[in-house]
Scaffold this active site. Structure first.
Site, PDB file in Angstrom:
ATOM      1  N   ASP A   1       0.694  -1.207  -0.176  1.00  0.00           N
ATOM      2  CA  ASP A   1       0.100  -0.214   0.394  1.00  0.00           C
ATOM      3  C   ASP A   1       1.067   1.309   0.493  1.00  0.00           C
ATOM      4  OD1 ASP A   1      -2.405  -1.601  -0.103  1.00  0.00           O
ATOM      5  OD2 ASP A   1      -3.013  -1.172   1.848  1.00  0.00           O
ATOM      6  N   GLY A   2       1.715   1.394   0.661  1.00  0.00           N
ATOM      7  CA  GLY A   2       3.529   2.374   0.871  1.00  0.00           C
ATOM      8  C   GLY A   2       3.244   3.189  -0.817  1.00  0.00           C
TER       9      GLY A   2
ATOM     10  N   ARG B   1       2.553   6.068  -3.101  1.00  0.00           N
ATOM     11  CA  ARG B   1       3.759   7.097  -3.954  1.00  0.00           C
ATOM     12  C   ARG B   1       2.328   6.842  -5.163  1.00  0.00           C
ATOM     13  NH1 ARG B   1       9.445   4.630  -4.093  1.00  0.00           N
ATOM     14  NH2 ARG B   1       8.498   3.788  -1.772  1.00  0.00           N
TER      15      ARG B   1
ATOM     16  N   ASN C   1      -4.949   8.700   1.489  1.00  0.00           N
ATOM     17  CA  ASN C   1      -5.536   8.116   2.965  1.00  0.00           C
ATOM     18  C   ASN C   1      -6.130   9.302   3.881  1.00  0.00           C
ATOM     19  OD1 ASN C   1      -5.410   5.486   2.481  1.00  0.00           O
ATOM     20  ND2 ASN C   1      -3.660   5.124   3.511  1.00  0.00           N
ATOM     21  N   ASP C   2      -4.698  10.029   4.554  1.00  0.00           N
ATOM     22  CA  ASP C   2      -4.849  11.098   5.190  1.00  0.00           C
ATOM     23  C   ASP C   2      -4.054  11.750   5.694  1.00  0.00           C
ATOM     24  OD1 ASP C   2      -2.941   9.944   6.693  1.00  0.00           O
ATOM     25  OD2 ASP C   2      -4.236   8.213   7.661  1.00  0.00           O
TER      26      ASP C   2
ATOM     27  N   ARG D   1       5.452  15.611  24.802  1.00  0.00           N
ATOM     28  CA  ARG D   1       4.158  16.840  25.344  1.00  0.00           C
ATOM     29  C   ARG D   1       3.211  16.923  24.003  1.00  0.00           C
ATOM     30  NH1 ARG D   1       5.773  22.875  24.969  1.00  0.00           N
ATOM     31  NH2 ARG D   1       4.053  24.312  25.149  1.00  0.00           N
TER      32      ARG D   1
ATOM     33  N   ASP E   1      -2.320  13.042  21.369  1.00  0.00           N
ATOM     34  CA  ASP E   1      -0.964  12.208  20.315  1.00  0.00           C
ATOM     35  C   ASP E   1      -1.496  12.659  19.331  1.00  0.00           C
ATOM     36  OD1 ASP E   1       0.025  11.262  22.492  1.00  0.00           O
ATOM     37  OD2 ASP E   1       0.160   9.831  21.983  1.00  0.00           O
TER      38      ASP E   1
ATOM     39  N   ALA F   1      -4.471   8.913  21.452  1.00  0.00           N
ATOM     40  CA  ALA F   1      -4.852   8.873  22.389  1.00  0.00           C
ATOM     41  C   ALA F   1      -5.317  10.269  23.240  1.00  0.00           C
ATOM     42  CB  ALA F   1      -3.241   8.789  22.180  1.00  0.00           C
TER      43      ALA F   1
ATOM     44  N   GLN G   1       3.883  11.181   4.154  1.00  0.00           N
ATOM     45  CA  GLN G   1       5.478  11.605   4.527  1.00  0.00           C
ATOM     46  C   GLN G   1       4.816  12.752   5.047  1.00  0.00           C
ATOM     47  OE1 GLN G   1       8.041  10.797   2.312  1.00  0.00           O
ATOM     48  NE2 GLN G   1       7.106   9.286   2.246  1.00  0.00           N
TER      49      GLN G   1
END
Length: 363
Positions: free
Chosen positions: A68-69, A73, A175-176, A186, A205, A240, A275
């Site tokens: 999938d990566g 691309r 995807n996102d 932090r 997070d 999170a 990325q």
């Protein structure tokens, strides 16, 4: 369809991908189709999608050989050039690729003979309060053990510019888009806005906006819902969060989702399809919304998304539910639907069996 030029995106670290690439090149030579390898790692630097497709001679079909990566691309290149993309599956848990490596020649024949369907997938794009940049020291750090990073996104000059709406960035995400903390100790504090209204202020997070296609990627790992890739919508998922409300929210495609880094927050990284593309400082914001362009993915037959979900996620049945035997299939798609279901767009059978016309269904 007529294929004039093929662009190859190969996972060079996998022997089977390299072997499949030889098959693609041989097919192209046999049919006098131009073929160019698109090596986005060449010359020690990453290039923009426009630069990559220009150097490949403007291919009208992108073939990816990997998981999938590698497909992500290739999708970036295909969307830039409005080309088709065909994913050859060499991954382990992928949802995006279409055909196994041994069938790559048959898949190319199907494209040439127009025995395919073209699936339209929703893409995301962005506006931001400022141009995205990555500090030089961070780029050097991330380069260790990995390839060079993608360049900062360019501004889309053809789009209107306004202080209230920020600058339009020349990026697409299949995807996102993710805003995440930079320091391990932090969390990032972000105000999240849907359709211009404040939903809540999060300390988390990361916060991500996914397409239906991306719902089975990072969003799923963070507890988000699985959404059919045929659906339209933006999936917002906190990662999170330090708050009681930790649910995903699914917005309509015409409801932009904005993420604003708060004044007392630390810096935040912006990642697009995994990325890193920039860093936001307190007070900066990004807006994520449905892109006007779509991804055109080659499909050789009906996509059994839910069967693949069961297989790739290794879903098992509850032992108690199987105590009385194996459950029979519900609403089988291989038999004619009754009259009261004839208006539904039921999917075809996974094996491609055609359904009778609704008018022939028996009551």
């Amino acid at each position: 369809m007529t294929v004039n030029r093929v662009g190859l995106v190969v996972h060079g670290g996998r022997a089977e991908a390299v072997a499949a690439a030889r098959t693609v090149r041989a097919w192209c030579a046999e049919y006098a189709v131009g073929c160019a390898d698109i090596d986005v790692w060449q010359e020690g630097a990453r290039h923009s999608a426009r630069e990559e497709v220009d150097s490949a001679g403007d291919p009208d079909l992108i073939v990816t050989l990997g998981g999938d990566g590698t497909f992500l691309r290739g999708a970036r290149l295909a969307a830039e050039n409005d080309a088709l993309v065909l994913g050859v599956d060499l991954g382990r848990v992928g949802f995006l690729t279409e055909v196994p490596a041994p069938a790559v020649r048959e898949a190319l024949d199907a494209v040439r003979e127009e025995r395919i369907t073209v699936e339209s997938r929703m893409l995301l794009t962005m506006r931001a309060s400022c141009r995205l940049e990555v500090p030089a020291q961070m780029e050097a750090l991330l380069r260790y053990g990995r390839g060079p990073m993608l360049p900062p996104p360019r501004v889309r000059a053809e789009c209107e510019v306004g202080n209230d709406w920020g600058v339009a960035l020349n990026v697409i995400a299949l995807n996102d888009v993710v805003v995440e903390k930079l320091a391990r100790d932090r969390q990032v504090s972000v105000g999240v806005y849907l359709a211009g209204r404040l939903l809540a202020v999060y300390s988390a997070d990361a916060l991500l906006v996914a397409t239906p296609t991306g719902s089975t990627a990072y969003s799923f790992a963070a507890g988000g819902p699985v959404v059919s890739p045929r659906a339209e919508g933006l999936v917002f998922t906190p990662v999170a969060p330090h708050m009681v409300f930790n649910r995903s929210v699914v917005a309509a495609p015409d409801e932009p989702i904005a993420l604003r880094v708060l004044e007392r927050s630390g810096q935040a990284a912006v990642s697009i399809d995994g990325q890193l593309r920039g860093v936001l400082s307190p007070g900066d914001w990004i807006g994520v919304y449905a892109a006007p362009r779509r991804l055109k993915a080659v499909r050789l037959g009906p996509t059994d998304f839910y069967g693949r979900l069961r297989e790739r996620m290794n879903l098992t049945d509850a032992p108690a539910a199987l105590a009385d035997g194996v459950a029979a299939p519900l609403w089988p798609v291989t038999t004619p639907p009754p009259g009261d279901l004839a208006h539904l767009a039921l999917p075809p059978a996974p094996d491609g069996t055609a359904l009778p016309l609704p008018g022939n269904a028996e009551e």
